[in-house]
Every structure is written in structure tokens, then in C-alpha cells.
Design a protein around this motif. Structure first.
Motif, PDB file in Angstrom:
ATOM      1  N   PRO A  29      -9.042  63.122 -13.530  1.00 15.34           N
ATOM      2  CA  PRO A  29      -8.555  64.376 -12.952  1.00 15.34           C
ATOM      3  C   PRO A  29      -7.075  64.300 -12.607  1.00 15.34           C
ATOM      4  N   GLY A  30      -6.334  65.298 -13.041  1.00 16.89           N
ATOM      5  CA  GLY A  30      -4.894  65.341 -12.782  1.00 16.89           C
ATOM      6  C   GLY A  30      -4.046  64.740 -13.874  1.00 16.89           C
ATOM      7  N   ASP A  31      -4.658  64.000 -14.812  1.00 18.41           N
ATOM      8  CA  ASP A  31      -3.894  63.418 -15.924  1.00 18.41           C
ATOM      9  C   ASP A  31      -3.565  64.486 -16.955  1.00 18.41           C
ATOM     10  N   VAL A  32      -2.326  64.504 -17.406  1.00 18.88           N
ATOM     11  CA  VAL A  32      -1.933  65.333 -18.549  1.00 18.88           C
ATOM     12  C   VAL A  32      -1.220  64.401 -19.527  1.00 18.88           C
ATOM     13  N   VAL A  33      -1.934  64.000 -20.571  1.00 17.92           N
ATOM     14  CA  VAL A  33      -1.415  63.025 -21.519  1.00 17.92           C
ATOM     15  C   VAL A  33      -0.929  63.756 -22.769  1.00 17.92           C
ATOM     16  N   GLY A  34       0.347  63.625 -23.058  1.00 18.58           N
ATOM     17  CA  GLY A  34       0.904  64.183 -24.284  1.00 18.58           C
ATOM     18  C   GLY A  34       0.801  63.164 -25.405  1.00 18.58           C
ATOM     19  N   VAL A  35       0.188  63.560 -26.525  1.00 18.40           N
ATOM     20  CA  VAL A  35       0.019  62.679 -27.681  1.00 18.40           C
ATOM     21  C   VAL A  35       1.091  63.045 -28.709  1.00 18.40           C
ATOM     22  N   VAL A  36       1.970  62.093 -29.018  1.00 21.37           N
ATOM     23  CA  VAL A  36       3.080  62.361 -29.933  1.00 21.37           C
ATOM     24  C   VAL A  36       3.052  61.346 -31.069  1.00 21.37           C
ATOM     25  N   GLY A  37       3.747  61.695 -32.134  1.00 19.87           N
ATOM     26  CA  GLY A  37       3.826  60.822 -33.305  1.00 19.87           C
ATOM     27  C   GLY A  37       4.132  61.647 -34.530  1.00 19.87           C
ATOM     28  N   ALA A  38       4.481  60.974 -35.609  1.00 21.82           N
ATOM     29  CA  ALA A  38       4.801  61.666 -36.854  1.00 21.82           C
ATOM     30  C   ALA A  38       3.572  62.385 -37.391  1.00 21.82           C
ATOM     31  N   LYS A  43      -2.890  62.204 -34.621  1.00 17.14           N
ATOM     32  CA  LYS A  43      -2.972  62.900 -33.334  1.00 17.14           C
ATOM     33  C   LYS A  43      -4.195  63.820 -33.274  1.00 17.14           C
ATOM     34  N   SER A  44      -4.338  64.677 -34.290  1.00 18.28           N
ATOM     35  CA  SER A  44      -5.504  65.570 -34.323  1.00 18.28           C
ATOM     36  C   SER A  44      -6.793  64.777 -34.492  1.00 18.28           C
ATOM     37  N   THR A  45      -6.727  63.704 -35.264  1.00 16.38           N
ATOM     38  CA  THR A  45      -7.902  62.836 -35.442  1.00 16.38           C
ATOM     39  C   THR A  45      -8.363  62.290 -34.094  1.00 16.38           C
ATOM     40  N   LEU A  46      -7.416  61.864 -33.264  1.00 11.84           N
ATOM     41  CA  LEU A  46      -7.766  61.330 -31.947  1.00 11.84           C
ATOM     42  C   LEU A  46      -8.459  62.386 -31.092  1.00 11.84           C
ATOM     43  N   LEU A  47      -7.920  63.607 -31.074  1.00 17.77           N
ATOM     44  CA  LEU A  47      -8.540  64.652 -30.256  1.00 17.77           C
ATOM     45  C   LEU A  47      -9.957  64.959 -30.743  1.00 17.77           C
ATOM     46  N   PHE A  69     -18.104  69.259 -19.159  1.00 17.66           N
ATOM     47  CA  PHE A  69     -17.808  70.228 -20.221  1.00 17.66           C
ATOM     48  C   PHE A  69     -16.457  69.881 -20.844  1.00 17.66           C
ATOM     49  N   VAL A  70     -16.476  69.326 -22.057  1.00 17.03           N
ATOM     50  CA  VAL A  70     -15.255  68.949 -22.771  1.00 17.03           C
ATOM     51  C   VAL A  70     -14.900  70.062 -23.747  1.00 17.03           C
ATOM     52  N   GLY A  71     -13.715  70.599 -23.610  1.00 16.64           N
ATOM     53  CA  GLY A  71     -13.270  71.672 -24.492  1.00 16.64           C
ATOM     54  C   GLY A  71     -12.209  71.192 -25.458  1.00 16.64           C
ATOM     55  N   TRP A  72     -12.408  71.470 -26.731  1.00 15.46           N
ATOM     56  CA  TRP A  72     -11.446  71.095 -27.776  1.00 15.46           C
ATOM     57  C   TRP A  72     -10.978  72.356 -28.483  1.00 15.46           C
ATOM     58  N   LEU A  73      -9.670  72.578 -28.496  1.00 16.52           N
ATOM     59  CA  LEU A  73      -9.113  73.742 -29.172  1.00 16.52           C
ATOM     60  C   LEU A  73      -8.223  73.271 -30.316  1.00 16.52           C
ATOM     61  N   PRO A  74      -8.701  73.404 -31.569  1.00 18.12           N
ATOM     62  CA  PRO A  74      -7.892  72.980 -32.722  1.00 18.12           C
ATOM     63  C   PRO A  74      -6.642  73.832 -32.856  1.00 18.12           C
ATOM     64  N   GLN A  75      -5.683  73.333 -33.662  1.00 20.29           N
ATOM     65  CA  GLN A  75      -4.362  73.954 -33.675  1.00 20.29           C
ATOM     66  C   GLN A  75      -4.328  75.291 -34.388  1.00 20.29           C
ATOM     67  N   GLU A 191      -1.771  71.520 -30.370  1.00 18.82           N
ATOM     68  CA  GLU A 191      -0.677  72.463 -30.620  1.00 18.82           C
ATOM     69  C   GLU A 191      -0.910  73.807 -29.926  1.00 18.82           C
ATOM     70  N   PRO A 192      -1.149  73.814 -28.628  1.00 15.12           N
ATOM     71  CA  PRO A 192      -1.411  75.088 -27.946  1.00 15.12           C
ATOM     72  C   PRO A 192      -0.188  75.993 -27.867  1.00 15.12           C
ATOM     73  N   THR A 193       1.013  75.451 -28.096  1.00 13.26           N
ATOM     74  CA  THR A 193       2.236  76.252 -27.951  1.00 13.26           C
ATOM     75  C   THR A 193       2.585  77.042 -29.199  1.00 13.26           C
ATOM     76  N   ASN A 194       1.922  76.773 -30.324  1.00 15.79           N
ATOM     77  CA  ASN A 194       2.283  77.444 -31.568  1.00 15.79           C
ATOM     78  C   ASN A 194       2.197  78.961 -31.418  1.00 15.79           C
TER      79      ASN A 194
END
Length: 552
Positions: A29-38, A43-47, A69-75, A191-194
Motif C-alpha cells: 500500500p502506497g507504493d507507486v512503481v514506475g516500470v521503464v525500459g526500451a 514492461k507489458s510482459t511484466l504487468l 482485487f487486482v486491476g490490469w489496464l492494457p495500453q 501507458e495510462p497517459t496515452n
């Protein structure tokens, strides 16, 4: 509820190819982890692994409590033909699946349980709890208020409006609404910002910061990352490694630069020391060999004393060689840091266009119930114009009018002479269909031979396993890189970029900004990327809002 997701020794990839392994990650709770890389680093595979959509090649993922309840929103927004706005939101929030599971469990109550099987009453109780936790009970009542707050006037009930009838900007706002309406304990956002405008980005930032549960998100929006994440997980494809950095995104950039500098310094120090020892060992060998040859020439056969001295001297030299070789063998090997693949390109230049590129004179443009104008605008050769505005304000309509692709219902529009347009649109529409990437690119760049096409695409990271795949099977990032390759292949004097940073990795975005610095033609840049707006020089700034265009 509060929940924690833990991954231990995780490995993931595609088929026999492993993208990362031995990965440990905790989302508390409270963690916001940004996953970055080429692009292509996993990255999407990990999610998908964290969401339980795919199975890892190795390792384990645990969730506490198990019914969180785990929610996954693809890009990609996945607009399904015939699906209403309300149905889309129900699907994206997980409410549709929770409702389906509850209905199936309710129907099973009428069937006697199998021997040794689960009690249907227990199954129904679990499904009911999950349905309630998802927010499905009052979702229908909550949807209109959130859509209205986002300024999305559909003109009809959300249950009657089809997602495919919406513009790209409207669809992006519905996607944001789905996220705001969700009640995930753990959120996995790809990619929620797209396609979000500045208002949408600020709302998304506030939403992420306000979540009680853990969040793992993939984003290439540098300002969003700087404002939102508490830690950064870097998947380094070049080094085949991964590392977690604490302290937020800007701290990650500084620490990463330090880590890479130290790695290069350590290797350079090792390489220099090894080269010195090898050189000294080679010199010792030469001296030893030369000493033996000189002794054989100068020493008479009967001069035992001089022959013995020469032999002892050569043995000492040989001993020195062995000592030097032993020192080389004892060196702690340091692997050379592999150079990251970088997108390096220039924008192909065409002969200069006419002095006036495009004009709109009292032009009124209509798109369904939306009206833009009347507008009187002129774009001159060599001007660099940044275009911003809320989603659905008419930016894409404006571009179509300027480029002569949409005729005004009132007034007039004209395009100058010798205009060579290079474009990356929001939908990346040049690269769609069932044809292979190579064949599609050859059609768009007929002056290039098949071999030249493959060489050019390889420079953009699109190699043998990409060029023969149908374009529709490529990722959004891969289609964007293909669009950039096309800009290099064809001469351009009017460059039109509509949200070019969507789906590009961070290194490619920075390279695009550098390419725009050296580009000398006309530029029309539509972007909500706040750091790109600061980095790319523009002469003029148009704000599109409420059916009008104002110059800031």
C-alpha cells in the motif's frame, strides 16, 4: 481493502526468449512503481504476469489477501464494435467479469454439488464479495457523473453510445473515466497517459497519488513519472539486467547516470591494467628470447661459466613472464558494459515549399455534432507551431483541414505548392492491415529497394522477426518506429506530428527531440507531453478549445 503483491525470482518472455529473470518486486500500500525500459524490454510482459493474465517462465507471485482485487489496464483501449460506453467501462473496471462470475455462481446454486467439489454456496459467497468489491453494484449510477466531470457530453445515455463512434480524444477520456471509476486494490497500468490532455494528466496524477493500494505503471511521460512514482524498476535490455531505484523518477535519472558512469570507469580501469600487464608480459618474452639468442651467439661451447650465466638470465626472464601471466590470470574480470541500442535518425529533407504552406479563410468544419470555426489561419514555410488543447477540442480536425484532407462546410482552405508532407498521426494509420511490415513499407517508400528497406528498418530496431510479421500484429511502439523510419526515407518539408510520443520509449523520445532540433522545415506539433513542449523549439503556439483557435 489494503493488499500486497509480492513477486519472487520472476522470469518472463516470449516463447523461448527470456526478457528478464530473477526479478523480485513488492507492491505494498502506497507504493507507486514506475516500470521503464526500451521498447521490447518486457514492461507489458511484466504487468501481464503480475495480473495473472500470463504464466511466468520461473518464479512465483503471491497476493495477500488472496482475494484482493487486482486491476490490469492494457495500453490500447480495445474499442470493440458494437460495445457501448457503459459496457466498455464495465469491462475495463472488472465489473463486467465480476458480474458474469456472480451470475454463473448463482445459477450453480440450483445444481447439487459434486462429491469432493466446492460448495456452490461458498463459490457464490466469494463471487458476491468480489462483485461488491469491484463497485459493480452502483457502477451504472456513478458513470454519468464522472463522464460529466470530465466534460464528456455524449448527447445520449452511455448505454446507447458506441465506443467506435467516439473520436480518439473522447475515447481517451472514457478510458480515464474507467480508471477513475475502478476500485482496484492493486492497480497495474500500462501507458495510462496515452492520448490524455493536460487536464486528464493532472486528474490521473491525483488519482494515482490518492490510491491506497500499490500501483505498478508503465509510462513514457517523463513529467507524469516525476510527479507520481515513488520507485523506478528499470528493465535494461542491453545489459540483460534489472534494478530498482528508490526516490522517484528524477532521482532515478541521476542515480542511473552515476551507476553507468561507475560501470564504465571500472571497465576502463580493468581494461587499461590488463593491457599494461599483457604488454609487459610480451616485452619480457621478447627479452627472454633475445637473451637466449645472444647467449648462443656469443658464448663459446667451452665457456661453461658464461653459458651458465646466460641460462640463468634467460630463466629469470622466463620466471618474470610466468609471474606476469599469473597476475593477468588473477585479475577480477570486469564485463564491458554493452552499449544500449539507440534510435539515431534524421528527418529527410525535401526542396522548400511555397512561402505559404496552408491557409484557412473563414473556414467552418463540422464533425458530427461538433463545429470548429470559423477560422482564418495561415502557416508559412519554416514555421514551427505547437498545438495544444483538451481532448475532443478539434486538434485533429484542424490538421485535416490544413492538410487538405477535410473540406470546410463554409469558407475556404488551400494548400501551398511543392508541399511534401510527413506525418505521424495518433492512430499510426499508415501502418495497419494484414500485409507484412516490409511489404507495407516498400509501398510507402517505392524508391527504396527491398534490401534498403530492411536495412533502414533495422536501424529503428525492427529486425528480421518484425519485417515479415503482419503490421496489425506489431506493438504500437513498433508501428511508431516504423513511422519515424518513413520520415527518414522520404523527403519532407512539412512535418505533422500528432501525439508522437505515445508508445515511444524514453530514449526514442529524446532522440526525436534531437532530430526536431536539426529539422529546418515547417513543423506542426500536437502533444500533451509537457517535457517535449519545453524541449522542442516552436515559433508559435495555438490553443484549440471550445471550437476556436487562439494564439498564445
Amino acid at each position: 481493502m489494503t493488499a500486497t503483491l509480492v513477486a519472487r525470482g520472476l522470469a518472463g518472455g516470449h516463447g523461448h526468449r527470456t526478457l528478464f529473470e530473477g526479478l523480485d518486486l513488492t507492491l505494498a500500500p502506497g507504493d507507486v512503481v514506475g516500470v521503464v525500459g526500451a521498447n521490447g524490454a518486457g514492461k507489458s510482459t511484466l504487468l501481464r504476469l503480475l495480473a495473472g493474465v500470463d504464466q511466468p517462465q520461473a518464479g512465483a507471485i503471491t497476493l495477500s489477501p488472496a482475494d484482493a482485487f487486482v486491476g490490469w489496464l492494457p495500453q490500447e483501449h480495445e474499442r470493440v464494435p458494437g460495445e457501448s460506453v457503459a459496457a466498455y467501462i464495465a469491462r475495463r473496471t472488472g465489473c463486467a467479469q465480476a458480474t458474469e462470475d456472480m451470475n454463473a455462481a448463482a445459477a450453480a446454486l440450483a445444481t447439487p454439488p459434486e462429491t469432493g467439489g466446492l460448495d456452490p454456496a461458498d463459490t457464490y459467497s466469494w463471487a458476491l464479495d468480489r462483485w461488491l468489491a469491484s463497485g459493480a453494484a452502483d457502477l451504472e449510477e456513478r458513470i454519468p457523473a464522472v463522464l460529466a466531470d470530465l466534460g464528456l457530453d455524449l448527447g445520449s445515455a452511455p448505454t446507447e453510445t458506441s465506443m467506435t463512434s467516439l473520436s480518439g480524444g473522447q475515447a481517451a477520456r472514457v478510458g480515464l473515466a474507467a480508471l477513475l471509476l475502478s476500485r482496484f486494490d492493486i492497480a497495474l497500468l500500462d501507458e495510462p497517459t496515452n492520448d490524455l490532455d493536460l487536464d486528464g494528466l493532472e486528474r490521473l496524477e491525483a488519482f494515482v497519488r490518492g490510491l491506497r493500494g500499490g500501483v505498478a505503471l508503465v509510462s513514457h511521460d517523463r513529467e507524469f513519472l516525476a510527479r507520481s512514482v515513488t520507485r523506478v524498476l528499470e528493465l535494461d535490455l542491453a545489459q540483460n539486467s534489472h534494478r530498482i531505484f528508490g526516490g522517484g523518477y528524477d532521482a532515478y535519472l541521476e542515480e542511473r547516470a552515476t551507476v553507468r558512469r561507475h560501470a564504465r570507469e571500472q571497465y576502463d580501469e580493468f581494461a587499461e591494467k590488463k593491457a599494461d600487464l599483457v604488454s609487459r608480459a610480451r616485452t619480457q618474452r621478447e627479452w627472454s628470447s633475445q637473451g637466449v639468442r645472444n647467449a648462443m651467439k656469443k658464448s663459446p661451447d667451452n665457456d661453461k661459466i658464461r653459458r651458465k650465466a646466460a641460462t640463468e638470465s634467460s630463466e629469470k626472464q622466463a620466471q618474470k613472464v610466468r609471474q606476469m601471466e599469473s597476475r593477468i590470470a588473477r585479475l577480477d574480470e570486469v564485463d564491458e558494459p554493452r552499449k544500449e541500442w539507440q534510435l539515431e535518425f534524421t528527418i529527410g529533407a525535401a526542396p522548400r515549399s511555397s512561402s505559404v504552406v496552408a491557409t484557412l479563410s473563414s473556414a467552418v468544419l463540422t464533425q458530427g455534432t461538433f463545429t470548429l470555426g470559423p477560422l482564418s489561419l495561415q502557416v508559412n514555410a519554416g514555421e514551427r507551431i505547437g498545438i495544444t488543447g483538451p481532448n475532443g477540442a478539434g486538434k485533429s480536425t484542424l490538421l485535416r483541414a490544413l492538410l487538405g484532407r477535410q473540406a470546410p462546410t463554409e469558407g475556404s482552405a488551400s494548400l501551398g505548392a511543392n508541399v511534401q508532407i510527413g506525418e505521424i498521426d495518433q492512430a499510426r494509420s499508415l501502418f495497419v492491415g494484414a500485409g507484412s511490415l516490409a511489404a507495407t513499407f516498400e509501398t510507402l517508400a517505392p524508391d527504396l529497394s527491398p534490401a534498403e528497406v530492411r536495412t533502414l528498418l533495422a536501424k529503428f530496431g525492427l529486425k528480421a522477426d518484425h519485417v515479415n510479421r503482419p503490421v496489425d500484429e506489431l506493438s504500437p511502439g513498433e508501428r511508431t518506429r516504423a513511422g519515424l523510419a518513413l520520415l527518414q526515407a522520404r523527403g519532407v518539408n512539412v512535418l505533422v506530428l500528432d501525439e508522437p510520443t505515445n508508445h515511444l520509449d524514453l530514449a526514442a523520445i529524446e532522440q526525436l527531440e534531437q532530430a526536431l532540433d536539426s529539422y529546418e522545415g515547417t513543423l506542426l506539433l500536437v502533444t500533451h507531453d509537457r517535457r517535449m513542449l519545453e524541449a522542442v523549439h516552436t515559433d508559435r503556439h495555438w490553443q484549440v478549445d471550445a471550437g476556436q483557435v487562439s494564439e498564445l
